[in-house]
Design a protein around this motif. Structure first.
Motif, PDB file in Angstrom:
ATOM      1  N   ASP A   1      -7.374  51.134  71.209  1.00  0.00           N
ATOM      2  CA  ASP A   1      -6.007  50.620  71.219  1.00  0.00           C
ATOM      3  C   ASP A   1      -5.439  50.664  69.808  1.00  0.00           C
ATOM      4  O   ASP A   1      -6.129  50.371  68.828  1.00  0.00           O
ATOM      5  N   GLY A   2      -4.177  51.026  69.715  1.00  0.00           N
ATOM      6  CA  GLY A   2      -3.515  51.046  68.422  1.00  0.00           C
ATOM      7  C   GLY A   2      -3.767  52.291  67.598  1.00  0.00           C
ATOM      8  O   GLY A   2      -3.448  52.321  66.414  1.00  0.00           O
ATOM      9  N   VAL A   3      -4.326  53.345  68.226  1.00  0.00           N
ATOM     10  CA  VAL A   3      -4.635  54.587  67.504  1.00  0.00           C
ATOM     11  C   VAL A   3      -4.083  55.773  68.283  1.00  0.00           C
ATOM     12  O   VAL A   3      -4.206  55.839  69.515  1.00  0.00           O
ATOM     13  N   SER A   4      -3.457  56.694  67.593  1.00  0.00           N
ATOM     14  CA  SER A   4      -3.005  57.939  68.213  1.00  0.00           C
ATOM     15  C   SER A   4      -3.767  59.112  67.609  1.00  0.00           C
ATOM     16  O   SER A   4      -4.206  59.045  66.454  1.00  0.00           O
ATOM     17  N   LEU A   5      -3.934  60.173  68.400  1.00  0.00           N
ATOM     18  CA  LEU A   5      -4.749  61.313  67.998  1.00  0.00           C
ATOM     19  C   LEU A   5      -3.945  62.605  68.029  1.00  0.00           C
ATOM     20  O   LEU A   5      -3.125  62.825  68.926  1.00  0.00           O
ATOM     21  N   ILE A   6      -4.197  63.453  67.037  1.00  0.00           N
ATOM     22  CA  ILE A   6      -3.609  64.798  66.974  1.00  0.00           C
ATOM     23  C   ILE A   6      -4.746  65.776  66.723  1.00  0.00           C
ATOM     24  O   ILE A   6      -5.503  65.613  65.760  1.00  0.00           O
ATOM     25  N   THR A   7      -4.893  66.777  67.579  1.00  0.00           N
ATOM     26  CA  THR A   7      -5.953  67.768  67.381  1.00  0.00           C
ATOM     27  C   THR A   7      -5.601  68.677  66.206  1.00  0.00           C
ATOM     28  O   THR A   7      -4.536  69.290  66.175  1.00  0.00           O
ATOM     29  N   LEU A   8      -6.504  68.744  65.243  1.00  0.00           N
ATOM     30  CA  LEU A   8      -6.316  69.617  64.089  1.00  0.00           C
ATOM     31  C   LEU A   8      -6.836  71.017  64.361  1.00  0.00           C
ATOM     32  O   LEU A   8      -6.198  72.015  64.028  1.00  0.00           O
ATOM     33  N   VAL A   9      -8.031  71.084  64.943  1.00  0.00           N
ATOM     34  CA  VAL A   9      -8.640  72.382  65.209  1.00  0.00           C
ATOM     35  C   VAL A   9      -9.748  72.216  66.242  1.00  0.00           C
ATOM     36  O   VAL A   9     -10.437  71.201  66.268  1.00  0.00           O
TER      37      VAL A   9
ATOM     38  N   ARG B   1     -19.313  75.301  75.582  1.00  0.00           N
ATOM     39  CA  ARG B   1     -19.510  73.996  74.970  1.00  0.00           C
ATOM     40  C   ARG B   1     -19.829  74.083  73.481  1.00  0.00           C
ATOM     41  O   ARG B   1     -20.029  73.055  72.840  1.00  0.00           O
ATOM     42  N   ALA B   2     -19.884  75.267  72.957  1.00  0.00           N
ATOM     43  CA  ALA B   2     -20.186  75.426  71.531  1.00  0.00           C
ATOM     44  C   ALA B   2     -18.903  75.295  70.720  1.00  0.00           C
ATOM     45  O   ALA B   2     -18.508  76.186  69.958  1.00  0.00           O
ATOM     46  N   ILE B   3     -18.272  74.176  70.883  1.00  0.00           N
ATOM     47  CA  ILE B   3     -17.002  73.917  70.207  1.00  0.00           C
ATOM     48  C   ILE B   3     -16.820  72.406  70.104  1.00  0.00           C
ATOM     49  O   ILE B   3     -17.342  71.645  70.938  1.00  0.00           O
ATOM     50  N   ARG B   4     -16.118  71.970  69.096  1.00  0.00           N
ATOM     51  CA  ARG B   4     -15.886  70.544  68.906  1.00  0.00           C
ATOM     52  C   ARG B   4     -14.472  70.339  68.389  1.00  0.00           C
ATOM     53  O   ARG B   4     -14.043  71.013  67.455  1.00  0.00           O
ATOM     54  N   SER B   5     -13.752  69.422  68.997  1.00  0.00           N
ATOM     55  CA  SER B   5     -12.387  69.133  68.564  1.00  0.00           C
ATOM     56  C   SER B   5     -12.404  68.226  67.342  1.00  0.00           C
ATOM     57  O   SER B   5     -13.024  67.158  67.367  1.00  0.00           O
ATOM     58  N   VAL B   6     -11.735  68.668  66.292  1.00  0.00           N
ATOM     59  CA  VAL B   6     -11.561  67.847  65.090  1.00  0.00           C
ATOM     60  C   VAL B   6     -10.158  67.262  65.155  1.00  0.00           C
ATOM     61  O   VAL B   6      -9.173  67.988  65.326  1.00  0.00           O
ATOM     62  N   THR B   7     -10.070  65.949  65.026  1.00  0.00           N
ATOM     63  CA  THR B   7      -8.852  65.221  65.352  1.00  0.00           C
ATOM     64  C   THR B   7      -8.397  64.349  64.194  1.00  0.00           C
ATOM     65  O   THR B   7      -9.222  63.764  63.484  1.00  0.00           O
ATOM     66  N   LEU B   8      -7.081  64.267  64.016  1.00  0.00           N
ATOM     67  CA  LEU B   8      -6.507  63.342  63.050  1.00  0.00           C
ATOM     68  C   LEU B   8      -6.102  62.079  63.797  1.00  0.00           C
ATOM     69  O   LEU B   8      -5.347  62.136  64.773  1.00  0.00           O
ATOM     70  N   ALA B   9      -6.612  60.952  63.349  1.00  0.00           N
ATOM     71  CA  ALA B   9      -6.291  59.657  63.954  1.00  0.00           C
ATOM     72  C   ALA B   9      -5.396  58.865  63.013  1.00  0.00           C
ATOM     73  O   ALA B   9      -5.660  58.783  61.810  1.00  0.00           O
TER      74      ALA B   9
END
Length: 306
Positions: free
Chosen positions: A157-165, A263-271
């Motif tokens: 709660d109180g956090v938003s996410l943006i996918t960087l890569v 599945r050989a991938i990982r989302s890096v996200t800006l919070a």
């Protein structure tokens, strides 16, 4: 009765980080006896042990971890007070508290910090490294302004996410390995490799790329430190998994190979926190992170073609 003090909390935090009274003393510039005395006083204030003593160091108890978590908040607030006082005369630039998981600190975040501090040398960036879960908690509690994390199972709660890569996971092998120079391989081609990982838990340390394979990787070495992992790989003792965003920081003795698996991938996200006033420089830093992610992705593609 003893009370908590800033000096004591700083000592407890240092001992927790270093796992040793002597190393903490060296880092703080104190004598070991002074560190021991401060820990004893903080344990009196807490009314219980803060550390378990072992032959090769110390480990914080549950009470110790609790004290350190609150100490981090105290020091964060003091930093904010010092920053605000320095801003009263307008002579200092702003401050941005940035959290990131360890491999994001290899190149992605440093490149972005370099970009924003070049744009405004007065900006003071305060980096903090930690697990994605701990960083999201710190962000939600107002102790960070932004955090670079892996995509969580649940957004706090109180956090938003943006996918960087969407970052590819790669196999790191010695530069003279039989797979070096291959752009991409299937999981089946990796079956006979020996592995260096953070623990013996295959599902956690290899990040899910083999969750549906009929075989499990042969983990020969379990080490958490990235330099130790890469040293073992360079010595020909095994392979390890590295994220694409860390490729530019790898030594020339290491080659990387892509994995042909969804599945050989990982989302890096800006919070970022929601429902709060806009923090100066956060937008600029976000733009710098997006640019850094794009540049790192291009470097990964070039390296896999080499």
């Amino acid at each position: 009765m003893a009370e908590f003090t800033l000096v004591g909390l700083r000592v407890v935090r240092a001992v927790t980080r270093h796992g040793s009274f002597s190393t903490a003393a060296e880092w703080l510039g104190y004598t070991q006896s002074a560190v021991s005395r401060q820990v004893a006083l903080m344990e009196q204030a807490a009314g219980r042990p803060l550390f378990e003593r072992h032959a090769r160091g110390v480990v914080p108890t549950e009470a110790g971890r609790l004290v350190v978590r609150h100490a981090e908040g105290v020091f964060s607030e003091l930093d904010a007070a010092r920053q605000a006082l320095g801003d009263l005369d307008g002579s200092r630039g702003g401050r941005l508290r940035v959290g990131a998981f360890s491999t994001a600190m290899a190149a992605l975040v440093p490149d972005a910090i370099a970009a924003v501090t070049t744009a405004d040398p007065r900006l003071h960036v305060v980096p903090r490294e930690g697990s994605s879960a701990s960083l999201l908690t710190a962000l939600a509690r107002g102790r960070l302004d932004v955090a670079v994390v892996t995509l969580p199972d649940r957004t706090p709660d109180g956090v938003s996410l943006i996918t960087l890569v969407n970052d590819p996971l790669l196999v790191a092998v010695p530069h003279d390995h039989r797979l070096a120079g291959r752009g991409q391989v299937s999981p089946a081609e990796l079956r006979d490799l020996r592995w260096v990982a953070g623990s013996a838990d295959v599902r956690a340390t290899l990040l899910g790329a083999w969750a549906d394979s009929p075989w499990e990787p042969d983990i020969r070495f379990g080490v958490r430190d990235w330099m130790a992992k890469l040293g073992l790989v360079a010595a020909g003792l095994g392979a390890t998994i590295v994220p694409g965003i860390a490729v530019s920081a790898l030594p020339p003795t290491i080659a990387v190979v892509g994995i042909d698996h969804p599945r050989a991938i990982r989302s890096v996200t800006l919070a970022t926190p929601t429902g709060t006033d806009e923090v100066a420089y956060r937008g600029l830093f976000t733009e710098a992170l997006v640019d850094s992610a794009a540049q790192l992705s291009a470097r990964v593609r070039r390296r896999l073609r080499e």
